[in-house]
Design a protein around this motif. Structure first.
Motif, short mmCIF file in Angstrom:
data_model
loop_
_atom_site.label_atom_id
_atom_site.label_comp_id
_atom_site.label_asym_id
_atom_site.label_seq_id
_atom_site.Cartn_x
_atom_site.Cartn_y
_atom_site.Cartn_z
N LYS A 27 -0.62 6.27 -7.14
CA LYS A 27 -2.00 6.51 -6.70
C LYS A 27 -2.04 6.74 -5.21
O LYS A 27 -1.15 6.31 -4.48
CB LYS A 27 -2.83 5.24 -6.97
CG LYS A 27 -3.44 5.13 -8.34
CD LYS A 27 -4.22 3.81 -8.40
CE LYS A 27 -4.99 3.67 -9.69
NZ LYS A 27 -6.06 4.65 -9.87
N LYS B 292 10.81 -3.01 0.40
CA LYS B 292 9.97 -4.16 0.77
C LYS B 292 9.27 -4.72 -0.46
O LYS B 292 9.03 -5.92 -0.55
CB LYS B 292 8.98 -3.77 1.87
CG LYS B 292 9.70 -3.32 3.13
CD LYS B 292 8.78 -3.05 4.27
CE LYS B 292 9.51 -2.38 5.42
NZ LYS B 292 9.85 -0.96 5.17
N ALA C 228 7.02 3.19 -1.95
CA ALA C 228 8.33 3.80 -2.22
C ALA C 228 9.19 3.90 -0.95
O ALA C 228 8.63 4.09 0.12
CB ALA C 228 8.14 5.20 -2.79
N SER D 183 9.96 9.59 7.59
CA SER D 183 10.11 8.32 6.88
C SER D 183 9.67 8.44 5.44
O SER D 183 9.98 7.62 4.62
CB SER D 183 9.33 7.22 7.58
OG SER D 183 7.97 7.44 7.39
N GLU D 184 8.93 9.52 5.10
CA GLU D 184 8.61 9.72 3.70
C GLU D 184 9.86 10.08 2.93
O GLU D 184 9.94 9.95 1.73
CB GLU D 184 7.60 10.85 3.54
CG GLU D 184 6.20 10.41 3.87
CD GLU D 184 5.19 11.48 3.56
OE1 GLU D 184 5.54 12.49 2.94
OE2 GLU D 184 4.04 11.29 3.95
N MET E 293 0.80 -1.24 0.00
CA MET E 293 0.00 0.00 0.00
C MET E 293 0.83 1.28 0.00
O MET E 293 0.35 2.32 -0.42
CB MET E 293 -0.91 0.01 1.23
CG MET E 293 -2.06 -0.95 1.14
SD MET E 293 -3.12 -0.69 2.56
CE MET E 293 -4.73 -0.69 1.81
N VAL F 48 1.89 0.48 -4.66
CA VAL F 48 1.20 1.76 -4.77
C VAL F 48 1.96 2.85 -4.02
O VAL F 48 2.33 2.66 -2.86
CB VAL F 48 -0.24 1.63 -4.19
CG1 VAL F 48 -1.01 2.93 -4.43
CG2 VAL F 48 -0.95 0.45 -4.81
#
Ligand SMILES: C[S@@+](CC[C@H](N)C(=O)[O-])C[C@H]1O[C@@H](n2cnc3c(N)ncnc32)[C@H](O)[C@@H]1O
Length: 607
Positions: free
Chosen positions: A286, A242, A238, A488-489, A235, A259
């Motif tokens: 998305k 993983k 990026a 973490s983004e 889900m 995604v």
């Protein structure tokens, strides 16, 4: 005067004894700590591990302070343990016993001597002496092939045969020799190398045969364990560490929907997927919250690894300021929404794994609690069964039974990043979600603690939770969103973190480069005055430090070149004299700033 009747606390005496036995090789840490059933096992274990990690710093402190010379009757092992506790552990020592008073008397001396030695307590700066974890990309080569290749390069394979003996295994990792590596006992394709081993120039890394991924970050996919042929939904995909691990577990058979909402990060995802050589991954730029079973049909396994505070990451460049309750609530609102979507929108889903690289209960157990409370179709299952039932850290006791089902990786004990994992499975006939409708746990203590902490404000909590439960509202407030950019983004694949920016401008003169770089540095230093603490700027800071270093090197080379010219001119006046040897050496350095090449089979990149 010392009161000799006051004894040093038993914890330190026991720890010092175990530490001596481990260092003298007369017992294993596991046997000594666990099998003799000491009370306070965790504290003893952590202190011994910290002392072993701090070996060279302790040696220097003891040597420079001369504590053992001046106090010849002081047990050196106890001294080392007490110094460890005082400088790197709890930062204080209890009681009035002689050994403790002695160490305290030297505290200022240690501090005076240690400014160039001592780094702060590892857990405080989130920096732990982690080993180097290398995941073999089994879509590119087998683990055996990778092991053979490393052995040919001079690495010595070590083994730990008992998969249930986790503490013994950790001890082995701590004591790995500098040329040793060892396969992990939990993650089948993971190899572990000594601390600070670097592989970013290694051909196997460059050609995608190995991926530099922390062990904790491998856990969620290992636990999701989709069999080959499955349909998997990632889900929040990026940069794709993983996602590519899922493809490897599937042996490239099946389908992975990856995604990612962020456009820039989506591009990184595509690149990483491409380099993994997997063909079963389909990437979608998305918002997963706008998707369901119609968008991604027949999904059987779901990975939910959402944006989080990133408080568990050990590679952070600075100490992260304490997260405000406000911000944590906001993140939790988003995490709950995304986990709920996973558990309600995909009717064929069998197993869902929720993970964060956060150490905050708000983003972990409390998210799980809130989602479980309202879901009849999924149950929480014990995560430890997926790690050979051999694990040390679980969820908080404040969440009762529920906490025990979840799993934590803790930097100081597991020698990884901090991570949280919870596993959900669809209930079968006759089964139920035992935590539905607030059953079986009491989290009052947690709620009370939460209220006691800092800037908590009920009104704010309510407001934030209702507004920001919907991540779309985050986008509607671009300024705040920027300010609250989730760490973490910005997660950069570990391999990129290793790479230090080095410029190659072969066709420019060195002095021109220096001028350009100087301008860049001056520009940067102006910006730096604004004192922004954002990660990007910290990375830039590193970059410019490196550029400054390179610049110094180049100036050195220019000086050398000047000297060469002077020497050449001088040599013209001394006909037939051979060319100076040092010039040859310096020319080599000019071509290869790392110095002469190592033997082919000893190509180990170490810091
Ligand atoms: C912690 S990172 C994921 C790390 C990734 N699983 C890995 O192992 O490489 C979280 C990611 O989720 C993405 N994200 C956040 N909200 C999202 C949403 N609504 N839909 C899809 N992706 C989202 C973020 O942009 C970020 O890239």
């Amino acid at each position: 005067m010392f009161d000799h009747s006051i004894k040093v606390p038993r914890l330190y005496k026991t720890t010092a004894k175990i530490y001596r036995q481990v260092k003298e090789g007369t017992g294993s840490l596991k046997q000594l700590v666990y099998e003799k059933k000491h009370p306070n096992i965790k504290a003893i274990y952590a202190l011994v591990v910290e002392a072993i990690h701090r070996d060279s710093e302790l040696n220097k402190l003891i040597e420079r302070s001369e504590i053992l010379k001046k106090e010849p009757r002081f047990d050196p092992w106890l001294a080392r343990i007490l110094i460890t506790e005082l400088l790197f552990g709890k930062l204080k020592l209890p009681g009035e016993s002689k050994p403790i008073k002695t160490v305290l008397a030297y505290e200022q001396i240690f501090k005076a001597h240690n400014s160039d030695i001592v780094i702060p307590k590892s857990s405080e700066v989130n920096q732990v002496n982690k080993p180097r974890y290398v995941r073999v990309n089994t879509l590119s080569c087998t683990v055996n092939e990778a092991i053979e290749n490393f052995s040919e390069e001079g690495w010595v394979l070590s083994k730990h045969l008992d998969n249930k003996d986790y503490t013994g295994f950790l001890e082995k990792i701590i004591q790995l020799n500098e040329d040793e590596f060892i396969p992990d006992i939990h993650i089948p394709n993971l190899l572990i190398f000594p601390i600070k081993t670097q592989f970013y120039r290694h051909p196997a890394y460059k050609n995608g045969q190995i991926i530099l991924q922390d062990k904790a970050s491998c856990l969620p996919v290992h636990i999701l364990a989709p069999p080959p042929g499955s349909v998997v939904l990632d889900m929040c995909a990026a940069p794709g560490m993983k996602t590519t691990q899922v493809a490897a577990i599937l042996n490239d058979q099946g389908l992975v929907y990856a995604v990612e909402k962020d456009e820039r990060r989506f591009k990184t995802l595509e690149k990483i997927v491409e380099s993994s050589k997997a063909t079963c991954i389909k990437c979608f730029n998305k918002d997963i919250l706008t998707c369901d079973n119609e968008t991604f049909p027949n999904v059987e396994y779901i990975l939910v690894d959402p944006s989080c505070s990133g408080s568990g990451l050990t590679d952070r460049l600075t100490v992260e300021e304490k997260q405000s309750q406000f911000r944590l609530n906001k993140l939790a609102g988003f995490q709950i929404k995304i986990l709920r979507a996973a558990l309600t929108r995909y009717p064929n889903a069998k197993r869902v794994v929720y993970s964060t690289c956060s150490t905050y209960l708000e983003e972990n157990e409390d998210v799980v609690r809130q989602v479980l409370e309202t879901n009849l179709n999924f149950k929480l299952v014990e995560a430890k069964q997926f790690v050979n039932n051999a694990w040390l850290n679980f969820g908080s006791e404040d969440f009762g039974e529920m906490g025990k089902f979840c799993l934590y990786a803790k930097p100081e004990l597991d020698l990884t990043n901090g991570f949280f994992v919870a596993v959900f499975e669809r209930v079968q006939e006759g089964e139920e979600n035992m935590f539905f409708n607030k059953k079986n746990y009491n989290y009052k203590k947690y709620e009370q603690d939460k209220k006691r902490r800092g800037n908590f404000n009920d009104e704010e909590y309510e407001q934030e939770n209702t507004i920001d439960d919907d991540p779309k509202t985050l986008e509607e407030k671009p300024k705040r969103r920027k300010k609250n950019k989730l760490i973490s983004e910005q997660e950069i694949p570990e391999e990129n973190n290793e790479e230090r920016p080095k410029k190659k401008k072969k066709n420019k003169s060195i002095s021109k480069e220096i001028t350009e770089e100087n301008n860049e540095i001056v520009e940067y230093k102006k910006k730096k005055k604004k004192k922004s603490k954002h990660l990007k700027e910290e990375i830039l800071e590193e970059k410019y430090e490196v550029v400054e270093e390179i610049q110094n090197e180049k100036q050195k080379i220019l000086r050398i070149k000047d000297n060469e010219q002077i020497q050449e001119t001088e040599e013209k006046h001394k006909p037939k004299k051979k060319k100076s040897k040092s010039v040859d050496v310096e020319e080599t350095e000019l071509k290869d700033p790392e110095g002469p090449k190592k033997k082919k089979h000893k190509k180990k990149d170490k810091e």
